[in-house]
Motif scaffolding. Structure first.
Motif, PDB file in Angstrom:
ATOM      1  N   GLY A  33      -1.965 -53.213 -44.123  1.00 21.53           N
ATOM      2  CA  GLY A  33      -1.677 -52.563 -45.397  1.00 21.53           C
ATOM      3  C   GLY A  33      -2.932 -52.255 -46.191  1.00 21.53           C
ATOM      4  N   LEU A  34      -2.736 -51.774 -47.391  1.00 21.76           N
ATOM      5  CA  LEU A  34      -3.831 -51.400 -48.296  1.00 21.76           C
ATOM      6  C   LEU A  34      -4.683 -52.621 -48.646  1.00 21.76           C
ATOM      7  CD1 LEU A  34      -5.071 -49.223 -50.227  1.00 21.76           C
ATOM      8  CD2 LEU A  34      -3.431 -50.030 -51.945  1.00 21.76           C
ATOM      9  N   GLY A  35      -6.010 -52.456 -48.581  1.00 19.24           N
ATOM     10  CA  GLY A  35      -6.920 -53.536 -48.958  1.00 19.24           C
ATOM     11  C   GLY A  35      -7.006 -54.656 -47.941  1.00 19.24           C
ATOM     12  N   SER A  36      -6.645 -54.363 -46.705  1.00 18.68           N
ATOM     13  CA  SER A  36      -6.565 -55.409 -45.688  1.00 18.68           C
ATOM     14  C   SER A  36      -7.399 -55.011 -44.473  1.00 18.68           C
ATOM     15  CB  SER A  36      -5.088 -55.633 -45.325  1.00 18.68           C
ATOM     16  OG  SER A  36      -4.909 -56.784 -44.543  1.00 18.68           O
ATOM     17  N   SER A  37      -7.164 -55.689 -43.358  1.00 20.08           N
ATOM     18  CA  SER A  37      -7.865 -55.373 -42.114  1.00 20.08           C
ATOM     19  C   SER A  37      -7.039 -55.904 -40.954  1.00 20.08           C
ATOM     20  CB  SER A  37      -9.266 -56.004 -42.087  1.00 20.08           C
ATOM     21  OG  SER A  37      -9.214 -57.356 -41.674  1.00 20.08           O
ATOM     22  N   SER A 132       3.025 -43.681 -59.241  1.00 19.02           N
ATOM     23  CA  SER A 132       2.329 -44.009 -60.487  1.00 19.02           C
ATOM     24  C   SER A 132       1.404 -45.203 -60.316  1.00 19.02           C
ATOM     25  CB  SER A 132       3.354 -44.286 -61.589  1.00 19.02           C
ATOM     26  OG  SER A 132       2.715 -44.708 -62.774  1.00 19.02           O
ATOM     27  N   VAL A 133       1.903 -46.271 -59.681  1.00 13.30           N
ATOM     28  CA  VAL A 133       1.107 -47.493 -59.484  1.00 13.30           C
ATOM     29  C   VAL A 133      -0.138 -47.194 -58.653  1.00 13.30           C
ATOM     30  CG1 VAL A 133       1.078 -49.749 -58.353  1.00 13.30           C
ATOM     31  CG2 VAL A 133       3.027 -49.090 -59.770  1.00 13.30           C
ATOM     32  N   MET A 134       0.025 -46.451 -57.563  1.00 13.89           N
ATOM     33  CA  MET A 134      -1.101 -46.169 -56.676  1.00 13.89           C
ATOM     34  C   MET A 134      -2.110 -45.226 -57.330  1.00 13.89           C
ATOM     35  SD  MET A 134      -1.030 -47.923 -53.898  1.00 13.89           S
ATOM     36  CE  MET A 134      -0.306 -49.319 -54.748  1.00 13.89           C
ATOM     37  N   SER A 135      -1.630 -44.280 -58.111  1.00 14.67           N
ATOM     38  CA  SER A 135      -2.551 -43.364 -58.803  1.00 14.67           C
ATOM     39  C   SER A 135      -3.404 -44.116 -59.809  1.00 14.67           C
ATOM     40  CB  SER A 135      -1.760 -42.254 -59.502  1.00 14.67           C
ATOM     41  OG  SER A 135      -1.075 -41.453 -58.566  1.00 14.67           O
ATOM     42  N   LYS A 136      -2.797 -45.026 -60.559  1.00 10.52           N
ATOM     43  CA  LYS A 136      -3.548 -45.828 -61.525  1.00 10.52           C
ATOM     44  C   LYS A 136      -4.530 -46.761 -60.828  1.00 10.52           C
ATOM     45  CE  LYS A 136       0.039 -45.746 -65.109  1.00 10.52           C
ATOM     46  NZ  LYS A 136       1.082 -46.540 -65.810  1.00 10.52           N
ATOM     47  N   ARG A 137      -4.107 -47.324 -59.704  1.00 11.18           N
ATOM     48  CA  ARG A 137      -4.994 -48.229 -58.965  1.00 11.18           C
ATOM     49  C   ARG A 137      -6.202 -47.467 -58.428  1.00 11.18           C
ATOM     50  NH1 ARG A 137      -2.479 -52.416 -54.636  1.00 11.18           N
ATOM     51  NH2 ARG A 137      -1.273 -52.944 -56.508  1.00 11.18           N
ATOM     52  N   SER A 138      -5.972 -46.257 -57.954  1.00 16.57           N
ATOM     53  CA  SER A 138      -7.074 -45.431 -57.461  1.00 16.57           C
ATOM     54  C   SER A 138      -8.083 -45.166 -58.577  1.00 16.57           C
ATOM     55  CB  SER A 138      -6.518 -44.107 -56.923  1.00 16.57           C
ATOM     56  OG  SER A 138      -7.564 -43.251 -56.537  1.00 16.57           O
ATOM     57  N   GLU A 139      -7.597 -44.876 -59.762  1.00 13.33           N
ATOM     58  CA  GLU A 139      -8.480 -44.626 -60.907  1.00 13.33           C
ATOM     59  C   GLU A 139      -9.278 -45.879 -61.265  1.00 13.33           C
ATOM     60  OE1 GLU A 139      -5.903 -43.325 -63.994  1.00 13.33           O
ATOM     61  OE2 GLU A 139      -5.394 -41.426 -63.000  1.00 13.33           O
ATOM     62  N   VAL A 141     -10.150 -48.467 -59.334  1.00 12.71           N
ATOM     63  CA  VAL A 141     -11.159 -48.782 -58.321  1.00 12.71           C
ATOM     64  C   VAL A 141     -12.300 -47.769 -58.364  1.00 12.71           C
ATOM     65  CG1 VAL A 141     -11.545 -48.897 -55.828  1.00 12.71           C
ATOM     66  CG2 VAL A 141      -9.570 -50.037 -56.828  1.00 12.71           C
ATOM     67  N   SER A 142     -11.974 -46.517 -58.603  1.00 15.63           N
ATOM     68  CA  SER A 142     -13.025 -45.501 -58.695  1.00 15.63           C
ATOM     69  C   SER A 142     -13.978 -45.792 -59.848  1.00 15.63           C
ATOM     70  CB  SER A 142     -12.398 -44.117 -58.883  1.00 15.63           C
ATOM     71  OG  SER A 142     -11.646 -43.752 -57.744  1.00 15.63           O
ATOM     72  N   ALA A 143     -13.441 -46.387 -60.925  1.00 16.99           N
ATOM     73  CA  ALA A 143     -14.261 -46.668 -62.109  1.00 16.99           C
ATOM     74  C   ALA A 143     -14.979 -48.007 -62.039  1.00 16.99           C
ATOM     75  CB  ALA A 143     -13.390 -46.623 -63.362  1.00 16.99           C
ATOM     76  N   ALA A 144     -14.316 -49.020 -61.446  1.00 13.78           N
ATOM     77  CA  ALA A 144     -14.841 -50.392 -61.551  1.00 13.78           C
ATOM     78  C   ALA A 144     -15.039 -51.104 -60.224  1.00 13.78           C
ATOM     79  CB  ALA A 144     -13.904 -51.213 -62.436  1.00 13.78           C
ATOM     80  N   GLY A 145     -14.805 -50.448 -59.099  1.00 14.00           N
ATOM     81  CA  GLY A 145     -14.979 -51.097 -57.811  1.00 14.00           C
ATOM     82  C   GLY A 145     -13.826 -52.028 -57.475  1.00 14.00           C
ATOM     83  N   MET A 146     -14.041 -52.901 -56.496  1.00 13.65           N
ATOM     84  CA  MET A 146     -12.960 -53.730 -55.956  1.00 13.65           C
ATOM     85  C   MET A 146     -12.717 -55.016 -56.742  1.00 13.65           C
ATOM     86  SD  MET A 146     -11.617 -51.978 -53.602  1.00 13.65           S
ATOM     87  CE  MET A 146     -10.425 -53.263 -53.257  1.00 13.65           C
ATOM     88  N   GLU A 147     -13.610 -55.379 -57.656  1.00 16.16           N
ATOM     89  CA  GLU A 147     -13.449 -56.640 -58.399  1.00 16.16           C
ATOM     90  C   GLU A 147     -12.086 -56.765 -59.099  1.00 16.16           C
ATOM     91  OE1 GLU A 147     -15.142 -59.448 -58.876  1.00 16.16           O
ATOM     92  OE2 GLU A 147     -16.924 -59.006 -57.692  1.00 16.16           O
ATOM     93  N   PRO A 148     -11.613 -55.738 -59.820  1.00 13.83           N
ATOM     94  CA  PRO A 148     -10.318 -55.887 -60.489  1.00 13.83           C
ATOM     95  C   PRO A 148      -9.175 -56.190 -59.521  1.00 13.83           C
ATOM     96  CG  PRO A 148     -11.497 -53.994 -61.363  1.00 13.83           C
ATOM     97  CD  PRO A 148     -12.251 -54.443 -60.154  1.00 13.83           C
ATOM     98  N   MET A 149      -9.212 -55.600 -58.328  1.00 14.70           N
ATOM     99  CA  MET A 149      -8.164 -55.856 -57.329  1.00 14.70           C
ATOM    100  C   MET A 149      -8.297 -57.261 -56.753  1.00 14.70           C
ATOM    101  SD  MET A 149      -6.516 -52.998 -57.385  1.00 14.70           S
ATOM    102  CE  MET A 149      -7.012 -52.809 -59.107  1.00 14.70           C
ATOM    103  N   ALA A 150      -9.536 -57.648 -56.440  1.00 15.78           N
ATOM    104  CA  ALA A 150      -9.774 -58.961 -55.840  1.00 15.78           C
ATOM    105  C   ALA A 150      -9.441 -60.098 -56.800  1.00 15.78           C
ATOM    106  CB  ALA A 150     -11.231 -59.070 -55.387  1.00 15.78           C
ATOM    107  N   TYR A 182     -10.751 -47.248 -50.199  1.00 17.85           N
ATOM    108  CA  TYR A 182      -9.556 -47.851 -50.807  1.00 17.85           C
ATOM    109  C   TYR A 182      -8.877 -46.847 -51.728  1.00 17.85           C
ATOM    110  CZ  TYR A 182      -6.728 -51.383 -53.266  1.00 17.85           C
ATOM    111  OH  TYR A 182      -5.687 -52.113 -53.805  1.00 17.85           O
ATOM    112  N   SER A 183      -9.654 -46.143 -52.527  1.00 17.78           N
ATOM    113  CA  SER A 183      -9.101 -45.151 -53.442  1.00 17.78           C
ATOM    114  C   SER A 183      -8.401 -44.029 -52.676  1.00 17.78           C
ATOM    115  CB  SER A 183     -10.217 -44.572 -54.316  1.00 17.78           C
ATOM    116  OG  SER A 183      -9.716 -43.599 -55.202  1.00 17.78           O
ATOM    117  N   ALA A 184      -9.008 -43.587 -51.572  1.00 16.26           N
ATOM    118  CA  ALA A 184      -8.397 -42.537 -50.752  1.00 16.26           C
ATOM    119  C   ALA A 184      -7.079 -43.008 -50.154  1.00 16.26           C
ATOM    120  CB  ALA A 184      -9.366 -42.117 -49.647  1.00 16.26           C
ATOM    121  N   LEU A 185      -7.016 -44.267 -49.770  1.00 18.27           N
ATOM    122  CA  LEU A 185      -5.774 -44.815 -49.218  1.00 18.27           C
ATOM    123  C   LEU A 185      -4.707 -44.966 -50.295  1.00 18.27           C
ATOM    124  CD1 LEU A 185      -7.435 -47.334 -46.776  1.00 18.27           C
ATOM    125  CD2 LEU A 185      -5.840 -45.534 -46.091  1.00 18.27           C
ATOM    126  N   CYS A 186      -5.132 -45.311 -51.524  1.00 15.22           N
ATOM    127  CA  CYS A 186      -4.182 -45.333 -52.647  1.00 15.22           C
ATOM    128  C   CYS A 186      -3.539 -43.963 -52.815  1.00 15.22           C
ATOM    129  CB  CYS A 186      -4.889 -45.714 -53.950  1.00 15.22           C
ATOM    130  SG  CYS A 186      -5.355 -47.442 -54.110  1.00 15.22           S
TER     131      CYS A 186
END
Length: 260
Positions: A33-37, A132-139, A141-150, A182-186
């Protein structure tokens, strides 16, 4: 490092039986899934030792380096078929988690001749809320990197019996992602197509988490109800959130093994 070139990019993968499936076994291909491996599935693989298991990093994730190409759910499905072709796998059981659940249901519907079975683990169902959720998440991560998700997902998207060790592994998966990939996958999830679940005729197993807030039981039930397979089963795992294979690997592994 095992890499295969498909559709003008490199896919990193692992293969438990590179010379082909054991005599009485099946070939499983795993899509995370998203953000995984691919490592998301490694706690489950010991339950499938009689089968060939191919795990892959989706393009844009982990070691499948993002090179700026557009990504869609359909392009990920095409990558899966490309990996199967490169490894000379005529048919496989495809296993997909979350975003990967979108991919395997699409594969089951559109590549029926290549698909021997479908396992959807916490599959996401396209909806305006998901977009909506994925569009906001993409924004974000694009602005602040992966820290907010992690710093949030490992704790908000897991169930009540998830261990701190499991949460730390999820955090490591997230923090190591390329933000652009990650943003592209969102965006791929936000623009996910409507899938004709009724076109899925192969044996179908859906594994849901009782406490999954990302892939709701309602959405999972909708998918399950519309699949046409004569051999289908839905299993709900108690006290499990959205990271099933890390939260409850034994239950997931045994459920897949018993079904096939």
């Amino acid at each position: 490092m095992p890499l295969v070139a498909v559709n003008d990019h490199q896919i990193h993968y692992a293969d438990t039986h590179p010379n082909g499936s054991p005599e009485s076994g099946l070939t499983f291909v795993f899509i995370h899934g998203l953000g995984s491996s691919q490592n998301y599935y490694f706690p489950v693989l010991p339950h499938l030792t009689g089968h060939r298991c191919i795990t892959m990093d989706t393009y844009g994730s982990a070691r499948s380096t993002y090179t700026g190409q557009p990504i869609t759910i359909a392009s990920i499905a095409a990558d899966v078929v490309g990996v199967m072709d490169a490894l000379k796998v005529p048919q496989a059981v495809v296993v997909g988690h979350s975003m990967g659940g979108l991919v395997v249901t699409l594969l089951g519907a559109q590549y029926a001749d290549r698909i021997k079975g479908v396992v959807a683990i916490g599959p996401t169902h396209p909806s305006p809320i998901l977009t909506s959720v994925m569009s906001k998440r993409s924004e974000t991560v694009s602005a602040a990197g992966m820290e907010p998700m992690a710093n949030t997902i490992p704790y908000q998207a897991t169930g009540s019996k998830c261990s701190a060790l499991a949460q730390s592994f999820i955090r490591e998966l997230l923090i190591g992602q390329n933000p652009e990939g990650y943003s592209a996958l969102c965006q791929a999830i936000a623009n996910a197509p409507e899938i004709d679940y009724s076109a899925i005729k192969a044996p179908f197993l859906l594994i849901a988490g009782e406490e999954d807030q990302s892939a709701s039981l309602e959405g999972c039930q909708h998918i399950f109800n519309h699949v046409s397979s004569a051999n289908k089963k839905m299993e709900v795992l108690a006290q499990v959130g959205h990271w099933h294979c890390i939260e409850a690997p034994q239950l997931v592994g045994e459920t897949i093994s018993q079904f096939f």
